[in-house]
Design an enzyme around this catalytic site. Structure first.
Site, mmCIF file in Angstrom:
data_model
loop_
_atom_site.group_PDB
_atom_site.id
_atom_site.type_symbol
_atom_site.label_atom_id
_atom_site.label_comp_id
_atom_site.label_asym_id
_atom_site.label_seq_id
_atom_site.Cartn_x
_atom_site.Cartn_y
_atom_site.Cartn_z
ATOM 1 N N THR A 152 1.014 -1.213 -0.072
ATOM 2 C CA THR A 152 0.031 0.321 0.125
ATOM 3 C C THR A 152 0.652 1.054 0.080
ATOM 4 O O THR A 152 0.696 2.069 -0.537
ATOM 5 C CB THR A 152 -0.561 -0.155 1.232
ATOM 6 O OG1 THR A 152 -1.962 -1.214 1.174
ATOM 7 C CG2 THR A 152 -1.447 0.969 1.075
ATOM 8 N N ASP B 173 0.024 -6.968 4.125
ATOM 9 C CA ASP B 173 -0.206 -7.778 5.055
ATOM 10 C C ASP B 173 -0.013 -9.288 5.029
ATOM 11 O O ASP B 173 -0.060 -10.597 6.578
ATOM 12 C CB ASP B 173 -1.190 -8.377 3.639
ATOM 13 C CG ASP B 173 -2.346 -6.974 3.899
ATOM 14 O OD1 ASP B 173 -3.034 -6.085 4.009
ATOM 15 O OD2 ASP B 173 -2.931 -8.563 2.685
ATOM 16 N N SER C 39 1.406 -7.841 -0.821
ATOM 17 C CA SER C 39 2.280 -8.885 0.074
ATOM 18 C C SER C 39 1.232 -10.203 0.107
ATOM 19 O O SER C 39 1.741 -11.222 0.107
ATOM 20 C CB SER C 39 3.083 -8.385 1.341
ATOM 21 O OG SER C 39 1.653 -7.733 2.241
HETATM 22 N N1 ASP Z 1 -2.451 -5.606 0.676
HETATM 23 C C1 ASP Z 1 -1.577 -4.583 1.491
HETATM 24 C C2 ASP Z 1 -0.607 -5.176 0.859
HETATM 25 O O1 ASP Z 1 0.022 -5.764 2.194
HETATM 26 C C3 ASP Z 1 -1.938 -3.919 2.155
HETATM 27 C C4 ASP Z 1 -1.086 -3.127 2.790
HETATM 28 O O2 ASP Z 1 0.460 -2.819 2.070
HETATM 29 O O3 ASP Z 1 -0.964 -2.184 4.089
HETATM 30 O O4 ASP Z 1 0.237 -5.303 0.294
#
Ligand code: ASP
Length: 324
Positions: A17, A94, A60
């Site tokens: 993110t 994540d 991730s």
């Molecule tokens: N879905 C994202 C990831 O883990 C969530 C984040 O970065 O906070 O890449």
């Protein structure tokens, strides 16, 4: 008089993110390059000269052991390059706890390796990425930071081992066992130096470690299947890793046949300490590890001869003083 030279850092960007394009919760993780992100972070130049590289750029949730091995190689190479005083690794939140666990257990860092990320994409109101990145850069560049793997997030510094993402949306989603954060980045209070046991080798190929929910609604037969295909099993148990009676026979059978079985908790926080059930069934308590982190740890420990499991596990994952 010329300004003193600034330390040089390598920023390894892996997506998440913190590098997302878009807004809200349906954004595209890992879309922005570290160079683009640095353009909107001019304060970073106060602390360090920064070189960027991107071993991969993913959300991730999609990380696999292949990504972990790629990142491990990139970090190991950078640690051997004397021009870098430290490393920053940006990562999705994540599955950050799996990556952090792997790095903490397998690297022998001679410099700070500082992980960070963000809960909100850069274009969102209240985005937290630039603050987290800036604090991570400052920690990695600070001559007083001890070598080791850390996470900087939400103005706190966490150890890599014992880390867990404990909230789906909060701006501080991380918690750490057994003592929480090591220090803060606002105000600037650095973590103490921790003693770390020697690193474990990376397993190749990556062993299969199943994660099984073990409650009234789950069938112990799943463990019998795991015995045939896997090297280890992590049980997601209620409360403090409490084993349901009807699972006991299958567990004793699995450990007797050479499967490493870990008792983890489905509670979001708190350690799983040694209990007489471990001696009876041959299980290992997750200690400070979350269930996902215990899965990585079990993959690293299972390839060792069985007689060594107890010592390896105790020294790394049980909080000091934890007795049966
Ligand atoms: N879905 C994202 C990831 O883990 C969530 C984040 O970065 O906070 O890449």
């Amino acid at each position: 008089m010329a300004a003193p030279p600034r330390p040089r850092l390598l920023w390894l960007a892996t997506g998440g993110t913190v590098a997302a394009a878009g807004r809200g919760i349906a954004y595209r993780a890992g879309a922005l390059s570290p160079e683009t992100l640095l353009e909107s972070l001019p304060e970073a130049a106060r602390y360090a000269e920064i070189e960027c590289a991107s071993p991969y750029a993913i959300d991730s949730k999609d990380a696999t052991p292949q990504h972990w091995l790629r990142l491990h190689t990139a970090i190991t190479e950078a640690l051997a390059r004397p021009q870098f005083a430290g490393l920053v690794v940006s990562h999705g939140t994540d599955t950050l706890e799996e990556t952090a666990t792997l790095l903490a257990l397998t690297l022998a860092p001679t410099k700070p390796v500082v992980l960070t990320g963000a809960m909100r994409p850069p274009a969102e109101a209240g985005a937290d990425g630039s603050r987290n990145l800036l604090h991570a850069i400052r920690l990695a560049a600070d001559a007083d930071t001890p070598p080791g793997v850390f996470l900087v997030f939400g103005e706190e510094v966490f150890p890599a081992l014992g880390l867990r993402k404990a909230h789906t949306l909060a701006l501080q989603p991380f918690a750490a066992e057994p003592r929480g954060a090591l220090g803060t980045t606002f105000p600037w209070l650095l973590p103490p130096i921790e003693e770390r046991p020697s690193p474990l080798p990376l397993p190749r190929p990556w062993p299969t470690v199943v994660l099984l929910s073990a409650t009234a609604l789950d069938a112990p037969e799943a463990l019998r299947q795991a015995q045939e295909t896997g090297a280890a099993a992590v049980l997601l148990l209620p409360g403090h890793g409490s084993v349901p009676e009807r699972w006991e026979a299958a567990i004793a059978d699995a450990t007797a046949s050479g499967l490493l079985v870990v008792r983890a908790s489905r509670c979001g926080q708190g350690p799983v300490l040694p209990h007489p059930v471990d001696e009876r069934l041959g299980t290992f308590p997750a200690g400070i590890l979350s269930a996902p982190a215990a899965r990585v740890a079990a993959a690293l420990v299972a390839p060792f001869p069985r007689e060594e499991w107890q010592t390896l596990w105790r020294a790394r994952f049980l909080p000091y003083g934890a007795e049966t």
